[in-house]
Motif scaffolding. Structure first.
Motif, PDB file in Angstrom:
ATOM      1  N   GLY A  33       0.771  -1.236   0.000  1.00 13.78           N
ATOM      2  CA  GLY A  33       0.000   0.000   0.000  1.00 13.78           C
ATOM      3  C   GLY A  33       0.805   1.291   0.000  1.00 13.78           C
ATOM      4  O   GLY A  33       0.227   2.369  -0.037  1.00 13.78           O
ATOM      5  N   LYS A  34       2.125   1.219   0.021  1.00  8.22           N
ATOM      6  CA  LYS A  34       2.973   2.414   0.033  1.00  8.22           C
ATOM      7  C   LYS A  34       3.750   2.513  -1.286  1.00  8.22           C
ATOM      8  O   LYS A  34       4.402   1.554  -1.707  1.00  8.22           O
ATOM      9  CB  LYS A  34       3.979   2.363   1.194  1.00  8.22           C
ATOM     10  CG  LYS A  34       3.345   2.282   2.559  1.00  8.22           C
ATOM     11  CD  LYS A  34       2.782   3.618   2.957  1.00  8.22           C
ATOM     12  CE  LYS A  34       2.296   3.572   4.393  1.00  8.22           C
ATOM     13  NZ  LYS A  34       1.805   4.848   4.837  1.00  8.22           N
ATOM     14  N   MET A  35       3.713   3.682  -1.908  1.00 12.22           N
ATOM     15  CA  MET A  35       4.345   3.885  -3.213  1.00 12.22           C
ATOM     16  C   MET A  35       5.869   3.770  -3.148  1.00 12.22           C
ATOM     17  O   MET A  35       6.490   4.299  -2.233  1.00 12.22           O
ATOM     18  CB  MET A  35       4.012   5.279  -3.759  1.00 12.22           C
ATOM     19  CG  MET A  35       2.563   5.521  -4.005  1.00 12.22           C
ATOM     20  SD  MET A  35       2.238   7.117  -4.811  1.00 12.22           S
ATOM     21  CE  MET A  35       2.873   8.262  -3.608  1.00 12.22           C
ATOM     22  N   PHE A  36       6.433   3.093  -4.169  1.00 12.24           N
ATOM     23  CA  PHE A  36       7.889   3.098  -4.301  1.00 12.24           C
ATOM     24  C   PHE A  36       8.342   3.407  -5.724  1.00 12.24           C
ATOM     25  O   PHE A  36       9.495   3.768  -5.948  1.00 12.24           O
ATOM     26  CB  PHE A  36       8.536   1.815  -3.753  1.00 12.24           C
ATOM     27  CG  PHE A  36       8.332   0.565  -4.575  1.00 12.24           C
ATOM     28  CD1 PHE A  36       9.305   0.132  -5.449  1.00 12.24           C
ATOM     29  CD2 PHE A  36       7.174  -0.189  -4.446  1.00 12.24           C
ATOM     30  CE1 PHE A  36       9.142  -1.036  -6.185  1.00 12.24           C
ATOM     31  CE2 PHE A  36       6.997  -1.355  -5.164  1.00 12.24           C
ATOM     32  CZ  PHE A  36       7.983  -1.778  -6.050  1.00 12.24           C
ATOM     33  N   VAL A  37       7.445   3.300  -6.719  1.00 14.69           N
ATOM     34  CA  VAL A  37       7.747   3.681  -8.094  1.00 14.69           C
ATOM     35  C   VAL A  37       6.508   4.313  -8.712  1.00 14.69           C
ATOM     36  O   VAL A  37       5.412   3.777  -8.581  1.00 14.69           O
ATOM     37  CB  VAL A  37       8.160   2.462  -8.968  1.00 14.69           C
ATOM     38  CG1 VAL A  37       8.385   2.873 -10.423  1.00 14.69           C
ATOM     39  CG2 VAL A  37       9.405   1.782  -8.433  1.00 14.69           C
ATOM     40  N   LEU A  38       6.711   5.442  -9.392  1.00 14.17           N
ATOM     41  CA  LEU A  38       5.651   6.086 -10.167  1.00 14.17           C
ATOM     42  C   LEU A  38       6.221   6.373 -11.552  1.00 14.17           C
ATOM     43  O   LEU A  38       7.387   6.753 -11.674  1.00 14.17           O
ATOM     44  CB  LEU A  38       5.230   7.423  -9.558  1.00 14.17           C
ATOM     45  CG  LEU A  38       4.567   7.422  -8.202  1.00 14.17           C
ATOM     46  CD1 LEU A  38       5.594   7.523  -7.106  1.00 14.17           C
ATOM     47  CD2 LEU A  38       3.613   8.577  -8.119  1.00 14.17           C
ATOM     48  N   THR A  39       5.391   6.220 -12.571  1.00 11.94           N
ATOM     49  CA  THR A  39       5.832   6.551 -13.919  1.00 11.94           C
ATOM     50  C   THR A  39       4.645   6.976 -14.764  1.00 11.94           C
ATOM     51  O   THR A  39       3.551   6.436 -14.623  1.00 11.94           O
ATOM     52  CB  THR A  39       6.586   5.372 -14.581  1.00 11.94           C
ATOM     53  OG1 THR A  39       7.165   5.821 -15.807  1.00 11.94           O
ATOM     54  CG2 THR A  39       5.691   4.180 -14.828  1.00 11.94           C
ATOM     55  N   GLY A  40       4.879   7.939 -15.611  1.00 12.86           N
ATOM     56  CA  GLY A  40       3.857   8.379 -16.551  1.00 12.86           C
ATOM     57  C   GLY A  40       3.946   7.555 -17.825  1.00 12.86           C
ATOM     58  O   GLY A  40       4.994   7.526 -18.474  1.00 12.86           O
ATOM     59  N   LEU A  41       2.884   6.878 -18.181  1.00 12.58           N
ATOM     60  CA  LEU A  41       2.913   6.016 -19.371  1.00 12.58           C
ATOM     61  C   LEU A  41       3.176   6.808 -20.648  1.00 12.58           C
ATOM     62  O   LEU A  41       3.832   6.323 -21.562  1.00 12.58           O
ATOM     63  CB  LEU A  41       1.602   5.234 -19.485  1.00 12.58           C
ATOM     64  CG  LEU A  41       1.325   4.245 -18.356  1.00 12.58           C
ATOM     65  CD1 LEU A  41       0.010   3.531 -18.592  1.00 12.58           C
ATOM     66  CD2 LEU A  41       2.462   3.261 -18.195  1.00 12.58           C
ATOM     67  N   GLN A  42       2.685   8.047 -20.706  1.00 17.52           N
ATOM     68  CA  GLN A  42       2.905   8.863 -21.905  1.00 17.52           C
ATOM     69  C   GLN A  42       4.384   9.151 -22.124  1.00 17.52           C
ATOM     70  O   GLN A  42       4.830   9.270 -23.260  1.00 17.52           O
ATOM     71  CB  GLN A  42       2.109  10.158 -21.825  1.00 17.52           C
ATOM     72  CG  GLN A  42       0.621   9.942 -21.958  1.00 17.52           C
ATOM     73  CD  GLN A  42      -0.181  11.217 -21.737  1.00 17.52           C
ATOM     74  OE1 GLN A  42       0.337  12.226 -21.278  1.00 17.52           O
ATOM     75  NE2 GLN A  42      -1.468  11.157 -22.057  1.00 17.52           N
ATOM     76  N   SER A  43       5.155   9.245 -21.042  1.00 17.03           N
ATOM     77  CA  SER A  43       6.587   9.503 -21.205  1.00 17.03           C
ATOM     78  C   SER A  43       7.272   8.342 -21.929  1.00 17.03           C
ATOM     79  O   SER A  43       8.173   8.548 -22.733  1.00 17.03           O
ATOM     80  CB  SER A  43       7.260   9.773 -19.854  1.00 17.03           C
ATOM     81  OG  SER A  43       7.366   8.601 -19.069  1.00 17.03           O
ATOM     82  N   TRP A  44       6.812   7.122 -21.680  1.00 15.89           N
ATOM     83  CA  TRP A  44       7.382   5.944 -22.348  1.00 15.89           C
ATOM     84  C   TRP A  44       7.005   5.948 -23.825  1.00 15.89           C
ATOM     85  O   TRP A  44       7.818   5.610 -24.681  1.00 15.89           O
ATOM     86  CB  TRP A  44       6.893   4.660 -21.678  1.00 15.89           C
ATOM     87  CG  TRP A  44       7.422   4.486 -20.291  1.00 15.89           C
ATOM     88  CD1 TRP A  44       6.905   5.021 -19.157  1.00 15.89           C
ATOM     89  CD2 TRP A  44       8.580   3.757 -19.892  1.00 15.89           C
ATOM     90  NE1 TRP A  44       7.668   4.661 -18.071  1.00 15.89           N
ATOM     91  CE2 TRP A  44       8.696   3.886 -18.491  1.00 15.89           C
ATOM     92  CE3 TRP A  44       9.523   2.988 -20.584  1.00 15.89           C
ATOM     93  CZ2 TRP A  44       9.721   3.280 -17.769  1.00 15.89           C
ATOM     94  CZ3 TRP A  44      10.540   2.383 -19.861  1.00 15.89           C
ATOM     95  CH2 TRP A  44      10.634   2.525 -18.470  1.00 15.89           C
ATOM     96  N   GLU A  45       5.760   6.339 -24.116  1.00 15.16           N
ATOM     97  CA  GLU A  45       5.286   6.372 -25.501  1.00 15.16           C
ATOM     98  C   GLU A  45       6.041   7.412 -26.323  1.00 15.16           C
ATOM     99  O   GLU A  45       6.239   7.238 -27.520  1.00 15.16           O
ATOM    100  CB  GLU A  45       3.788   6.667 -25.534  1.00 15.16           C
ATOM    101  CG  GLU A  45       2.944   5.553 -24.937  1.00 15.16           C
ATOM    102  CD  GLU A  45       1.497   5.953 -24.700  1.00 15.16           C
ATOM    103  OE1 GLU A  45       1.103   7.093 -25.041  1.00 15.16           O
ATOM    104  OE2 GLU A  45       0.742   5.114 -24.152  1.00 15.16           O
ATOM    105  N   LYS A  46       6.469   8.486 -25.679  1.00 14.70           N
ATOM    106  CA  LYS A  46       7.184   9.568 -26.364  1.00 14.70           C
ATOM    107  C   LYS A  46       8.688   9.318 -26.454  1.00 14.70           C
ATOM    108  O   LYS A  46       9.420  10.135 -26.994  1.00 14.70           O
ATOM    109  CB  LYS A  46       6.961  10.887 -25.628  1.00 14.70           C
ATOM    110  CG  LYS A  46       5.546  11.386 -25.659  1.00 14.70           C
ATOM    111  CD  LYS A  46       5.450  12.671 -24.849  1.00 14.70           C
ATOM    112  CE  LYS A  46       4.046  13.205 -24.795  1.00 14.70           C
ATOM    113  NZ  LYS A  46       3.971  14.417 -23.943  1.00 14.70           N
TER     114      LYS A  46
END
Length: 120
Positions: A33-46
């Motif tokens: 329940g505690k965040m350790f990784v966040l990523t924007g999917l659009q950044s990968w697409e670009k």
């Protein structure tokens, strides 16, 4: 590293789940329940892949000094989070995985002992 490799690596860690708690673009990996990784999917697409990772403040400063691809966390606490720009070509996959491990461990150590014991 691509998004599927990131996803598989994160999900291989004990107690990890994935979700989209903010919107349909921001993929978040959590340990119990505690965040350790966040990523924007659009950044990968670009072709601009970036991930936010938790880090010890002193270690964060060292990393930011050594690597131009590691910067204060975007939309996060600048003291405790880094944004790691994967597609800038400076960082080896081995280092990125080590930083993911560090983020996971930073979060795990803040969990109550009873929860930490369940991860062993």
């Amino acid at each position: 590293m691509n998004i599927e490799q990131l996803r598989n690596y994160c999900l291989s860690k004990k107690g990890t789940s994935e979700g989209f708690p903010f919107d349909d673009n921001v993929l978040v990996f959590k340990v119990l329940g505690k965040m350790f990784v966040l990523t924007g999917l659009q950044s990968w697409e670009k072709g601009e892949a970036a991930i936010n990772l938790k880090a010890d403040p002193d270690y964060s400063e060292e990393l930011r000094t050594e690597f131009s691809s590691i910067r204060p966390g975007y939309h996060m606490s600048k003291k405790h989070w880094n944004t790691v720009y994967i597609d800038e070509g400076e960082l080896e996959t081995k280092l990125v995985l080590k930083l993911i491990d560090h983020s996971y461990e930073m979060v795990v150590k803040t969990l109550p002992k009873k929860l930490r014991d369940n991860l062993v």
